[in-house]
Design an enzyme around this catalytic site. Sequence first.
Site, PDB file in Angstrom:
ATOM      1  N   ASP A  13     -71.431 -55.520   1.910  1.00 50.47           N
ATOM      2  CA  ASP A  13     -71.370 -54.055   1.873  1.00 50.47           C
ATOM      3  C   ASP A  13     -70.306 -53.484   2.791  1.00 50.47           C
ATOM      4  OD1 ASP A  13     -73.572 -54.268   0.161  1.00 50.47           O
ATOM      5  OD2 ASP A  13     -74.926 -54.318   1.888  1.00 50.47           O
ATOM      6  N   LYS A  16     -65.964 -53.582  -0.294  1.00 46.61           N
ATOM      7  CA  LYS A  16     -65.035 -54.352  -1.141  1.00 46.61           C
ATOM      8  C   LYS A  16     -64.728 -53.617  -2.447  1.00 46.61           C
ATOM      9  CE  LYS A  16     -67.922 -57.757  -0.810  1.00 46.61           C
ATOM     10  NZ  LYS A  16     -68.766 -57.273   0.285  1.00 46.61           N
ATOM     11  N   GLY A  17     -65.791 -53.038  -3.034  1.00 44.55           N
ATOM     12  CA  GLY A  17     -65.604 -52.331  -4.302  1.00 44.55           C
ATOM     13  C   GLY A  17     -64.560 -51.242  -4.183  1.00 44.55           C
ATOM     14  N   GLY A  40     -73.639 -54.864  -5.028  1.00 40.52           N
ATOM     15  CA  GLY A  40     -73.533 -53.454  -5.423  1.00 40.52           C
ATOM     16  C   GLY A  40     -72.211 -52.970  -4.877  1.00 40.52           C
ATOM     17  N   HIS A  41     -71.241 -52.808  -5.756  1.00 40.78           N
ATOM     18  CA  HIS A  41     -69.902 -52.374  -5.345  1.00 40.78           C
ATOM     19  C   HIS A  41     -69.747 -50.906  -5.687  1.00 40.78           C
ATOM     20  CE1 HIS A  41     -67.981 -56.662  -5.635  1.00 40.78           C
ATOM     21  NE2 HIS A  41     -68.869 -56.546  -4.683  1.00 40.78           N
ATOM     22  N   GLN A 224     -70.830 -59.915  -1.544  1.00 39.27           N
ATOM     23  CA  GLN A 224     -71.567 -60.206  -0.293  1.00 39.27           C
ATOM     24  C   GLN A 224     -70.549 -60.422   0.842  1.00 39.27           C
ATOM     25  OE1 GLN A 224     -72.768 -62.403  -3.224  1.00 39.27           O
ATOM     26  NE2 GLN A 224     -73.746 -60.496  -3.711  1.00 39.27           N
ATOM     27  N   THR A 239     -77.151 -65.852   0.928  1.00 41.01           N
ATOM     28  CA  THR A 239     -77.246 -65.894  -0.526  1.00 41.01           C
ATOM     29  C   THR A 239     -76.962 -67.329  -0.971  1.00 41.01           C
ATOM     30  OG1 THR A 239     -76.618 -64.772  -2.577  1.00 41.01           O
ATOM     31  CG2 THR A 239     -74.831 -65.160  -0.971  1.00 41.01           C
ATOM     32  N   THR A 300     -77.797 -51.779  -4.517  1.00 41.86           N
ATOM     33  CA  THR A 300     -78.538 -52.445  -5.595  1.00 41.86           C
ATOM     34  C   THR A 300     -80.026 -52.139  -5.503  1.00 41.86           C
ATOM     35  OG1 THR A 300     -76.920 -54.220  -5.574  1.00 41.86           O
ATOM     36  CG2 THR A 300     -79.015 -54.709  -6.655  1.00 41.86           C
ATOM     37  N   LYS A 331     -64.978 -47.543   7.074  1.00 39.05           N
ATOM     38  CA  LYS A 331     -65.972 -46.618   7.644  1.00 39.05           C
ATOM     39  C   LYS A 331     -65.679 -46.217   9.092  1.00 39.05           C
ATOM     40  CE  LYS A 331     -69.905 -46.777   4.939  1.00 39.05           C
ATOM     41  NZ  LYS A 331     -71.295 -47.035   4.647  1.00 39.05           N
ATOM     42  N   SER A 412     -60.062 -47.333   6.529  1.00 42.51           N
ATOM     43  CA  SER A 412     -60.707 -46.463   5.542  1.00 42.51           C
ATOM     44  C   SER A 412     -61.474 -45.375   6.287  1.00 42.51           C
ATOM     45  CB  SER A 412     -61.631 -47.305   4.665  1.00 42.51           C
ATOM     46  OG  SER A 412     -62.319 -46.494   3.759  1.00 42.51           O
ATOM     47  N   GLY A 414     -63.309 -42.759   4.624  1.00 43.94           N
ATOM     48  CA  GLY A 414     -64.246 -42.085   3.735  1.00 43.94           C
ATOM     49  C   GLY A 414     -64.426 -42.904   2.479  1.00 43.94           C
TER      50      GLY A 414
HETATM   51  N1  LIG Z   1     -68.121 -43.041   5.066  1.00 42.79           N
HETATM   52  C1  LIG Z   1     -67.464 -44.021   4.473  1.00 42.79           C
HETATM   53  N2  LIG Z   1     -68.030 -44.687   3.450  1.00 42.79           N
HETATM   54  C2  LIG Z   1     -67.341 -45.686   2.889  1.00 42.79           C
HETATM   55  C3  LIG Z   1     -66.052 -46.058   3.294  1.00 42.79           C
HETATM   56  N3  LIG Z   1     -65.634 -47.081   2.533  1.00 42.79           N
HETATM   57  C4  LIG Z   1     -66.633 -47.369   1.683  1.00 42.79           C
HETATM   58  N4  LIG Z   1     -67.674 -46.522   1.892  1.00 42.79           N
HETATM   59  C5  LIG Z   1     -69.010 -46.541   1.297  1.00 42.79           C
HETATM   60  O1  LIG Z   1     -69.688 -47.594   1.962  1.00 42.79           O
HETATM   61  C6  LIG Z   1     -70.544 -48.292   1.092  1.00 42.79           C
HETATM   62  C7  LIG Z   1     -70.075 -49.738   0.991  1.00 42.79           C
HETATM   63  O2  LIG Z   1     -71.071 -50.459   0.394  1.00 42.79           O
HETATM   64  P1  LIG Z   1     -70.928 -51.289  -0.958  1.00 42.79           P
HETATM   65  O3  LIG Z   1     -70.323 -50.483  -2.039  1.00 42.79           O
HETATM   66  O4  LIG Z   1     -72.264 -51.861  -1.171  1.00 42.79           O
HETATM   67  O5  LIG Z   1     -69.879 -52.395  -0.475  1.00 42.79           O
HETATM   68  P2  LIG Z   1     -69.366 -53.737  -1.175  1.00 42.79           P
HETATM   69  O6  LIG Z   1     -68.646 -54.491  -0.131  1.00 42.79           O
HETATM   70  O7  LIG Z   1     -68.587 -53.400  -2.384  1.00 42.79           O
HETATM   71  O8  LIG Z   1     -70.744 -54.449  -1.571  1.00 42.79           O
HETATM   72  P3  LIG Z   1     -71.315 -55.967  -1.790  1.00 42.79           P
HETATM   73  O9  LIG Z   1     -70.503 -56.784  -2.708  1.00 42.79           O
HETATM   74  O10 LIG Z   1     -72.667 -55.647  -2.346  1.00 42.79           O
HETATM   75  O11 LIG Z   1     -71.401 -56.632  -0.479  1.00 42.79           O
HETATM   76  C8  LIG Z   1     -70.464 -47.542  -0.226  1.00 42.79           C
HETATM   77  O12 LIG Z   1     -71.468 -46.581  -0.260  1.00 42.79           O
HETATM   78  C9  LIG Z   1     -69.082 -46.882  -0.164  1.00 42.79           C
HETATM   79  O13 LIG Z   1     -68.990 -45.712  -0.954  1.00 42.79           O
HETATM   80  C10 LIG Z   1     -65.477 -45.339   4.380  1.00 42.79           C
HETATM   81  O14 LIG Z   1     -64.385 -45.604   4.832  1.00 42.79           O
HETATM   82  N5  LIG Z   1     -66.225 -44.330   4.917  1.00 42.79           N
HETATM   83  O1  LIG Z   2     -78.716 -63.312  -2.977  1.00 41.00           O
HETATM   84  P1  LIG Z   2     -80.071 -62.755  -2.850  1.00 41.00           P
HETATM   85  O2  LIG Z   2     -81.144 -63.765  -3.028  1.00 41.00           O
HETATM   86  O3  LIG Z   2     -80.306 -61.551  -3.705  1.00 41.00           O
HETATM   87  O4  LIG Z   2     -80.236 -62.229  -1.326  1.00 41.00           O
HETATM   88  C1  LIG Z   2     -80.129 -63.097  -0.202  1.00 41.00           C
HETATM   89  C2  LIG Z   2     -79.754 -62.302   1.043  1.00 41.00           C
HETATM   90  O5  LIG Z   2     -78.473 -61.744   0.870  1.00 41.00           O
HETATM   91  C3  LIG Z   2     -78.511 -60.331   0.939  1.00 41.00           C
HETATM   92  N1  LIG Z   2     -77.602 -59.825  -0.075  1.00 41.00           N
HETATM   93  C4  LIG Z   2     -77.466 -60.269  -1.335  1.00 41.00           C
HETATM   94  N2  LIG Z   2     -76.508 -59.591  -1.978  1.00 41.00           N
HETATM   95  C5  LIG Z   2     -76.040 -58.710  -1.081  1.00 41.00           C
HETATM   96  C6  LIG Z   2     -75.026 -57.745  -1.129  1.00 41.00           C
HETATM   97  O6  LIG Z   2     -74.319 -57.580  -2.221  1.00 41.00           O
HETATM   98  N3  LIG Z   2     -74.768 -57.006  -0.045  1.00 41.00           N
HETATM   99  C7  LIG Z   2     -75.484 -57.211   1.078  1.00 41.00           C
HETATM  100  N4  LIG Z   2     -76.452 -58.121   1.206  1.00 41.00           N
HETATM  101  C8  LIG Z   2     -76.717 -58.850   0.126  1.00 41.00           C
HETATM  102  C9  LIG Z   2     -79.944 -59.960   0.676  1.00 41.00           C
HETATM  103  O7  LIG Z   2     -80.263 -58.715   1.214  1.00 41.00           O
HETATM  104  C10 LIG Z   2     -80.666 -61.118   1.317  1.00 41.00           C
HETATM  105  O8  LIG Z   2     -80.696 -60.909   2.702  1.00 41.00           O
HETATM  106  N1  LIG Z   3     -75.847 -55.333  -2.712  1.00 36.94           N
HETATM  107  C1  LIG Z   3     -76.758 -54.583  -2.063  1.00 36.94           C
HETATM  108  C2  LIG Z   3     -77.898 -55.194  -1.385  1.00 36.94           C
HETATM  109  C3  LIG Z   3     -79.062 -54.299  -1.648  1.00 36.94           C
HETATM  110  O1  LIG Z   3     -78.911 -53.325  -2.398  1.00 36.94           O
HETATM  111  O2  LIG Z   3     -80.132 -54.550  -1.112  1.00 36.94           O
HETATM  112  C4  LIG Z   3     -76.127 -53.459  -1.266  1.00 36.94           C
HETATM  113  O3  LIG Z   3     -75.152 -52.929  -1.739  1.00 36.94           O
HETATM  114  O4  LIG Z   3     -76.591 -53.127  -0.205  1.00 36.94           O
HETATM  115 MG   LIG Z   4     -73.023 -53.683  -1.723  1.00 40.45          MG
END
Ligand SMILES: Nc1nc2c(ncn2[C@@H]2O[C@H](COP(=O)(O)OP(=O)(O)OP(=O)(O)O)[C@@H](O)[C@H]2O)c(=O)[nH]1
Ligand SMILES: O=P(O)(O)OC[C@H]1O[C@@H](n2cnc3c(O)ncnc32)[C@H](O)[C@@H]1O
Ligand SMILES: N[C@@H](CC(=O)O)C(=O)O
Ligand SMILES: [Mg+2]
Length: 423
Positions: A13, A16-17, A40-41, A224, A239, A300, A331, A412, A414
């Site tokens: 989180d 990356k998305g 959840g991207h 992740q 994971t 997610t 952030k 970043s 926002g």
């Molecule tokens: N305030 C703020 N929010 C941000 C910034 N960059 C990203 N975000 C938000 O931070 C959160 C990032 O979480 P995810 O979208 O779950 O990140 P991810 O790395 O794509 O997720 P995983 O593959 O699930 O690990 C999202 O809600 C984004 O909209 C930033 O620079 N500032």
């Molecule tokens: O891979 P699972 O079994 O769903 O979870 C194991 C462990 O990893 C954490 N997790 C899985 N996917 C994400 C994600 O995309 N962002 C952040 N953390 C993740 C999950 O919360 C468990 O702790």
């Molecule tokens: N991938 C997830 C993990 C979760 O939703 O629990 C996230 O964006 O935080």
């Molecule tokens: Mg995520």
Amino acid sequence: MAVDLLLGLQWGDEGKGKIVDVLTSKYDIIARFQGGPNAGHTLEFDGIKHVLHTIPSGIFHKNALNLVGNGVVIDPVIFQKELKNLDKFKLDYVSKLLLSKKAHIILPTHRLLDAASETSKGKAKIGSTLKGIGPTYMDKTGRNGLRLGELEMPDWKEKYRNLANKHESMIAFYDVDIQYNLKELEAEFFEAIESLKKLPFIDSEAYLQQAQAEQKTILAEGAQGSLLDIDFGTYPFVTSSNTTAAGACTGLGVAPNQINEVYGIFKAYTTRVGSGPFPTELFDETGEKMAKIGNEFGATTGRGRRCGWLDLVALKYAVQVNGVTQLMMMKADVLSGFKTLKICTAYKYKGEEITHFPYNVDKKYVEPIYTEMQGWDEDLMQMTSKEEFPENLNKYIDFIEKELATPIKIVSVGPDRTQTIER
Ligand SMILES: Nc1nc2c(ncn2[C@@H]2O[C@H](COP(=O)(O)OP(=O)(O)OP(=O)(O)O)[C@@H](O)[C@H]2O)c(=O)[nH]1
Ligand SMILES: O=P(O)(O)OC[C@H]1O[C@@H](n2cnc3c(O)ncnc32)[C@H](O)[C@@H]1O
Ligand SMILES: N[C@@H](CC(=O)O)C(=O)O
Ligand SMILES: [Mg+2]
């Protein structure tokens, strides 16, 4: 060497998305290499907020092709929902999405097994997203899994049945109370398979090699984070895939010497969702403030994310394991208004000061040692260039760069695409 790699350096989180979406205009192909719908991207642009789980984050761009690699596990039901959610954007995704024949399929019974396993663990549960990730990768390495390519064979339903039957007896073995109606789950599963079959299933490793021969640019997208890696993460609270750089090689069929830049993404602080050790976790109002301003809820599952200070011991480890060449700090805006900021630079481990990430980072053994820095009050969210950064933010960035011996190329400020500042 035409493959760049983007991955998370913390517990996921990191954003990356958002960054993949920002970078997509520079690439021909975005290729997701591991994980599944546990991810959840989140992408934000033009006032739209959208969450992707399996579909690569380049999907909103007109020209990029989006490949789901062999290292990914696909839940057809979730995938179908993701496609449906894209309908409103009028994207021609059928011509922009490619799926590896070697990607494994998450069965409804994999999800049930995940739930049974977690329930049986009680307090020691992993805190899984319950998307069936662990059981699907177990079947992959156990050589029992069902791959997308199998769906082109006439006997795939027979193979499905045998595997699902085996799973049902395993669920019974757990002896926990899991309520389910497999007939209903299977009805939606088989329907979703038919919609999945409308997309091209390809030999993706050959496709990527050919693309490189044609000088196409490729961005490998991770999910992740490094501390959730099955080998290098905080096992067993991880994971079930390799989230680190090596995972891009096995998850796409790209050779190590074909990887060029390794972009490592981290938040300006740290978060973790689910169970497991987290040395710099905050249990006070400072942590609550970070969670509130950062809107730290799982994309997610909606679960609250635990928050804490930046941990440079863990980050240094992730930079090394991945061979990171450029950093991206996300952030930064969330830290505005904190009078003092703490950065963990070492651990007190069993009474000794250490700077490497040890085998066990449980709080029984590890106590973070902090450096304190002055915070800043300025709102960063409207800033468009590094020249506007407050002095204390520059000091914060310089300190991290020096400790990690790696340049921070993007800050970043926002969630929106536009709130991205290059350095
Ligand atoms: N305030 C703020 N929010 C941000 C910034 N960059 C990203 N975000 C938000 O931070 C959160 C990032 O979480 P995810 O979208 O779950 O990140 P991810 O790395 O794509 O997720 P995983 O593959 O699930 O690990 C999202 O809600 C984004 O909209 C930033 O620079 N500032
Ligand atoms: O891979 P699972 O079994 O769903 O979870 C194991 C462990 O990893 C954490 N997790 C899985 N996917 C994400 C994600 O995309 N962002 C952040 N953390 C993740 C999950 O919360 C468990 O702790
Ligand atoms: N991938 C997830 C993990 C979760 O939703 O629990 C996230 O964006 O935080
Ligand atoms: Mg995520």
